[in-house]
Design a protein around this motif. Structure first.
Motif, short mmCIF file in Angstrom:
data_model
loop_
_atom_site.label_atom_id
_atom_site.label_comp_id
_atom_site.label_asym_id
_atom_site.label_seq_id
_atom_site.Cartn_x
_atom_site.Cartn_y
_atom_site.Cartn_z
N ILE A 9 0.85 -1.19 0.00
CA ILE A 9 0.00 0.00 0.00
C ILE A 9 0.89 1.24 0.00
CG2 ILE A 9 -1.81 1.26 1.21
CD1 ILE A 9 -2.53 -1.47 2.54
N PRO A 10 0.84 2.04 -1.08
CA PRO A 10 1.64 3.27 -1.10
C PRO A 10 1.16 4.30 -0.08
CG PRO A 10 0.86 2.67 -3.31
CD PRO A 10 0.14 1.80 -2.34
N ALA A 11 2.05 5.16 0.35
CA ALA A 11 1.69 6.23 1.27
C ALA A 11 0.60 7.11 0.65
CB ALA A 11 2.92 7.08 1.59
N GLY A 12 -0.32 7.58 1.48
CA GLY A 12 -1.36 8.49 1.02
C GLY A 12 -2.47 7.84 0.21
N SER A 13 -2.65 6.53 0.33
CA SER A 13 -3.64 5.82 -0.48
C SER A 13 -5.03 5.82 0.14
CB SER A 13 -3.22 4.36 -0.67
OG SER A 13 -2.05 4.26 -1.42
N VAL A 14 -6.04 5.91 -0.73
CA VAL A 14 -7.42 5.63 -0.34
C VAL A 14 -7.56 4.12 -0.40
CG1 VAL A 14 -9.85 5.84 -0.99
CG2 VAL A 14 -8.32 7.82 -1.23
N LEU A 15 -8.09 3.52 0.66
CA LEU A 15 -8.28 2.08 0.72
C LEU A 15 -9.74 1.76 0.42
CD1 LEU A 15 -6.36 1.44 4.09
CD2 LEU A 15 -5.43 1.51 1.76
N VAL A 16 -9.96 0.79 -0.45
CA VAL A 16 -11.31 0.38 -0.82
C VAL A 16 -11.51 -1.04 -0.32
CG1 VAL A 16 -12.94 0.05 -2.72
CG2 VAL A 16 -11.15 1.80 -2.91
N PHE A 17 -12.50 -1.22 0.55
CA PHE A 17 -12.77 -2.53 1.12
C PHE A 17 -14.20 -2.96 0.83
CE2 PHE A 17 -9.18 -1.50 3.89
CZ PHE A 17 -8.54 -2.72 4.00
N ASP A 18 -14.36 -4.21 0.40
CA ASP A 18 -15.65 -4.86 0.37
C ASP A 18 -15.66 -5.79 1.57
OD1 ASP A 18 -16.62 -3.69 -1.99
OD2 ASP A 18 -15.48 -5.09 -3.21
N VAL A 19 -16.61 -5.57 2.50
CA VAL A 19 -16.59 -6.25 3.79
C VAL A 19 -17.93 -6.93 4.06
CG1 VAL A 19 -16.24 -5.96 6.28
CG2 VAL A 19 -15.02 -4.49 4.69
#
Length: 182
Positions: free
Chosen positions: A146-156
């Motif tokens: 995961i690069p610095a400053g990333s938006v994380l997208v999770f399907d949970v």
């Protein structure tokens, strides 16, 4: 040996000008297509989140977490004192999957703040999509893929949850704790 001579015709007046006009037109068309292809692609996490906030069904919390209910669950929601049994897929905005697990136990207070906040909004059996802004994820720190400053997208999917106290009591009574039933 004989050589056949092929007479070359002279270039007509204006042909060279038409050639350069054609090259310029193709270059402009290519630039226009490249620009059109980039429309809708976010330059920064902030611009993506601002655009995403206007999408149908997307809710933005006071902290900046964005989520969408895919399937509503039933019952109560977990708290920070609980351990959740979840299935998830984590990806970056470009679609690159960085982590995935169909069923794993997670302490609600042991994950990144955005994931913890999102889990506390869910009920058993619910399926959500989270968009976790950098300040609620890993911030300016890179974390593995995961690069610095990333938006994380999770399907949970929240399968189940139990309190930490309940799990501790189960461990004292019978050794290993069986995972909660999905």
């Amino acid at each position: 040996m004989s050589i056949t001579a092929v007479p070359l015709r002279p270039i007509s007046k204006g042909s060279l000008s038409r050639l350069w006009i054609g090259v310029a037109a193709v270059a402009l068309a290519a630039g226009g297509l490249a620009w059109a292809g980039q429309r809708g692609v976010a330059d920064t996490p902030a611009s993506f989140l601002a655009s995403n906030a206007g999408e149908a069904g997307v809710v933005t919390t006071d902290s900046g977490l964005q989520y969408k209910v895919i399937e509503a669950g039933t019952g109560t929601s977990p708290s920070t004192a609980d351990v959740a049994l979840v299935g998830y897929k984590g990806a970056l905005l470009d679609g690159t999957t960085f982590d995935e697990n169909p069923q794993t136990a997670m302490p609600i207070d042991g994950v990144v703040p955005g994931f913890s906040e999102g889990l506390q909004l869910m009920k058993k059996g619910a399926k959500f999509r989270f968009w976790i802004p950098p300040q609620l994820g890993y911030g300016d720190q890179a974390a593995g893929p995961i690069p610095a400053g990333s938006v994380l997208v999770f399907d949970v999917t929240l399968h189940d949850f139990k309190s930490k106290a309940e799990i501790m009591q189960m461990q004292r009574q019978g050794g290993a704790t069986p995972p909660p039933a999905p």
